[in-house]
Scaffold this motif. Structure first.
Motif: not given
Length: 732
Positions: A65-70, A76-88
């Motif tokens: 998954a890390l190679n797919e998403r780069r 960016e590595a975990i913002n597709n994990v449900p329930g996770v909110h990132i303030v960048g």
């Protein structure tokens, strides 16, 4: 607190004792191996081997998954994990803000961050701030755990935990990779992973360097890390793994945002950015001894030590405000040391000093843990029993001066106004036990964690007042949990669980700077506790289709909120209830085709995130700050048999309130008002020709170059502009 040398000795001794005990046991049993036959080097994380028995929700972002998403960074590595909110708030995720299930994401203080099971915060108990996370180049996979399995780890267990599993030491000779990257915003990056290993063990070195420009003008950064990891196979059943790391960061980052008027003029400006800076140095040591006593019993002894120093310098303390009594909001920032110069500009910032905040942290701990497979009650079971001893110290200072020479910390220390000197020491003991009963298609996993800690606050200087005072507090907290799974359908797990969560009070919040001479000069912000409940299902029953759905509820006791800048209080009870969905469909697997089109997405609906009952009766029923109702992402990808992997995706975050009062009218200092919803476009492409050792990749984030607001914590902060980077990786 112990001296640095003594702490290292204690950490090493803990592992050495484990080795000696293990050797003695092995000799008495006649199990000393005559030759080493280590079949493989297994990278262990915090999740068990039998994932179908995990009685709660989790996500694994693996190497594929890390190679797919780069990902450009952890964000960016975990913002597709449900329930996770990132303030960048920054480009490269150097100080990440991660919230899980409606928790305040500020500096990730309510999400436990670990690397190979070792805590990563500045101070796990005293200052759980994420100014450092494992660089993505060293990560083999990321584990995100949100269910009842959290009780094996701590101390932050109210929302979730994230563990970065690093790459293993090679076992088949010389292996490694070299990666070079370049992008817009003057970004360049280099990473080298070199290692050699064999039957006896091996050694591996990671070297990483990145630099570039940040979101705002004059916000350039540079970071470097060197990590050495080694493994020694003592016998067929015993091995030692050691890691030694050094990290440094030098960033010209303004910790304050912008007032409303100057944000409207130029949202990417940073008038004092050339002078403001953040410097961070971190040294770490981790030792692990693993002893497979027999086929059913493993004793693991972990020891760790971290020594960190961070210092920040800034010239604006109150954005959009003229500091006074009371403060006067103008919408344009003025340097708090040089108000006579008027609104801050690049030119007059060079003529002013500011405030330095040097802080040093050190902590160490050791943790023996026993994993046992047994049938003690006539039922097939696996148990985990462990104990951790942890000590940490924190020294916080502050110097202020208007003289432009005070931009140098050494000058400020020698001639500036010495405002603050606070020492915080913490001793913590953690005990935990968990047992999983295997009952046919069912599992039942009860467990208990006990946190016993003592904190001492010693204020030697505060707000320039040299009168000292101190206070010591201690607390013992019992944190039970129980979960169950049902696997009666092929490749499907239904799970449910409930556990008590815990976040210890942060001593730095307990000082009442407005009443230093009063009886409450040191108050006691009470620990936050929660009851976390969830029920869900994860399945790959249908070929090429995987999905997970989780319904969760968190009842929070004594939630801590920031009432004003630097003023934290317990605000009573809150509730977060929501639904998490994640799914992926691989059409190549469905139709047995080497050409794989896939769709992957996730959605979080946090339909309840509110104060239920609060201490001052002013915010009851209001929505929690930085808790968007809807977070969603969807990605469309294609994998070609010649080695092409391409993806395009969209990320969406709905509007957010930023304060307990749910203000809708923007204040001139920018700290009140809503954050509008935003949608971002991103994509990546990888090409690794069949049989080649070279991988070519390109990744882009916010490709539409959308301008959006990301935070109002300390003034208005814009989100990241378009960022594109490309690179080449060579594996050998």
């Amino acid at each position: 607190m112990y001296t640095t040398n003594k702490k290292i000795i204690v950490a090493a001794t803990a592992v050495a004792m484990g080795v000696n005990v293990a050797n003695a046991y092995a000799e008495t049993q006649g199990n000393q191996a005559e030759s080493l036959e280590v079949d493989s080097v297994v990278v262990k994380g915090i999740l068990p081997d039998r994932l179908e028995t995990v009685p709660g929700s989790y996500s694994v972002v693996d190497e594929k998954a890390l190679n797919e998403r780069r990902p450009f960074s952890l964000q960016e590595a975990i913002n597709n994990v449900p329930g996770v909110h990132i303030v960048g708030e920054n480009t490269f995720g150097l100080g990440v803000n991660i919230g899980i299930r409606g928790m305040d994401p500020r500096r990730t203080s309510r999400t436990l961050l670990m690397e190979d099971g070792m805590p990563l915060f500045l101070g796990p108990y005293g200052d759980p701030s994420a100014h450092y996370t494992t660089p993505i180049e060293r990560v083999q996979r990321i584990e995100v755990v949100k269910g009842s399995g959290q009780i094996l780890y701590g101390p932050q267990t109210v929302g979730g935990m994230i563990n970065f599993v690093t790459k293993p030491v090679p076992k088949n000779g010389f292996e490694g990779s070299v990666t070079g990257m370049v992008g817009n915003n003057d970004f360049t990056g280099f990473a080298a992973n070199l290692g050699v290993g064999g039957e006896q063990g091996g050694i591996m070195i990671d070297a990483i360097q990145k630099k570039g420009d940040g979101i705002r003008k004059n916000h350039d950064f540079e970071m470097r890390e060197l990590m050495v990891k080694g493994q020694l196979n003592l016998t067929e059943s015993q091995r030692i793994i050691a890691k030694v790391g050094y990290y440094e960061e030098n960033s010209h980052v303004s910790e304050t945002g912008l007032g409303a008027i100057e944000y409207a003029q130029d949202k990417y400006q940073a008038p004092t950015g050339k002078n403001d800076r953040f410097e961070y140095e971190r040294k770490s040591l981790q030792l692990q001894h693993i002893f497979d006593i027999n086929a059913n019993t493993t004793l693991t002894t972990n020891a760790y030590y971290v020594d960190a120093f961070r210092t920040s310098f800034r010239q604006i303390n109150a954005p959009g405000t003229i500091s006074g009594s009371p403060d006067i909001q103008t919408g344009v920032s003025v340097m708090d040391r040089c108000q006579s110069l008027g609104p801050a500009t690049v030119a007059n910032a060079a003529q002013c000093g500011g405030r330095h905040r040097p802080r040093s942290y050190d902590y160490y701990g050791f943790e023996p843990r026993l994993d046992i497979k047994h049938s003690l009650f006539g039922i097939e079971s696996s148990a985990v029993v462990g104990f951790r001893y942890h000590e940490e110290g924190n020294k916080r200072q502050q110097f202020r001066d208007a003289d432009p020479r005070a931009q140098s910390l050494s000058y400020a220390k020698a001639f500036g106004d010495f405002r603050e000197d606070i020492r915080i020491d913490i001793e913590a003991k953690s005990y935990y036990a968990q047992n999983t009963f295997y009952l046919g298609d069912w599992t039942l996993t009860p467990g208990l964690r006990v946190e016993d800690y003592k904190k001492k606050i010693n204020v030697l200087q505060a707000e320039g007042d040299p009168q000292g005072f101190a206070k010591t507090n201690s607390q013992t907290v019992w944190l039970p949990g129980i979960g169950t799974t049902w696997n009666g359908i092929a490749n499907t797990t239904v799970f449910a669980g409930i556990h008590r969560g815990f976040a210890p009070p942060r001593p730095s919040r307990d000082i009442n700077f407005d009443d230093l001479a009063g009886l409450d000069a040191i108050s006691s912000t009470r620990a936050e506790e929660s009851t976390n409940t969830e029920i869900g299902v994860r399945s790959s029953y249908f070929k090429g289709v995987g999905f997970e759905a989780t319904l969760f509820n968190i009842d929070f006791d004594e939630i801590v909120i920031q009432r004003n800048a630097g003023d934290f209080i317990n605000a009573g009870k809150s509730q977060q209830t929501g639904l998490e969905l994640a799914a992926r469909v691989d059409f190549g697997r469905i139709y047995d085709s080497p050409h794989n089109f896939y769709i992957a997405g996730n959605y979080t609906n946090l339909f309840t995130a509110k104060f239920k009952k609060n201490t001052d009766e002013t915010t009851g029923g209001n929505r929690l700050p930085y808790a968007p109702r809807d977070i969603a992402s969807i990605n469309f990808g294609y994998q070609h048999p010649v080695g092409i992997n391409a993806r395009i995706g969209v990320d969406y975050v709905s509007q957010q309130y930023v304060d307990p009062d749910n203000s809708t009218v923007e204040s001139l200092d920018g700290q009140e008002g809503r954050i509008p919803a935003y949608t971002l476009l991103n994509a990546s492409v990888n090409f690794k020709p069949v049989g080649s050792k070279l991988t070519y990749f390109m990744s882009g984030h916010n490709l539409a170059d959308k301008e959006y607001l990301i935070s109002r914590v300390d003034g208005k902060v814009a989100g990241r502009q378009r960022q594109v980077f490309a690179g080449i990786r060579y594996d050998f």
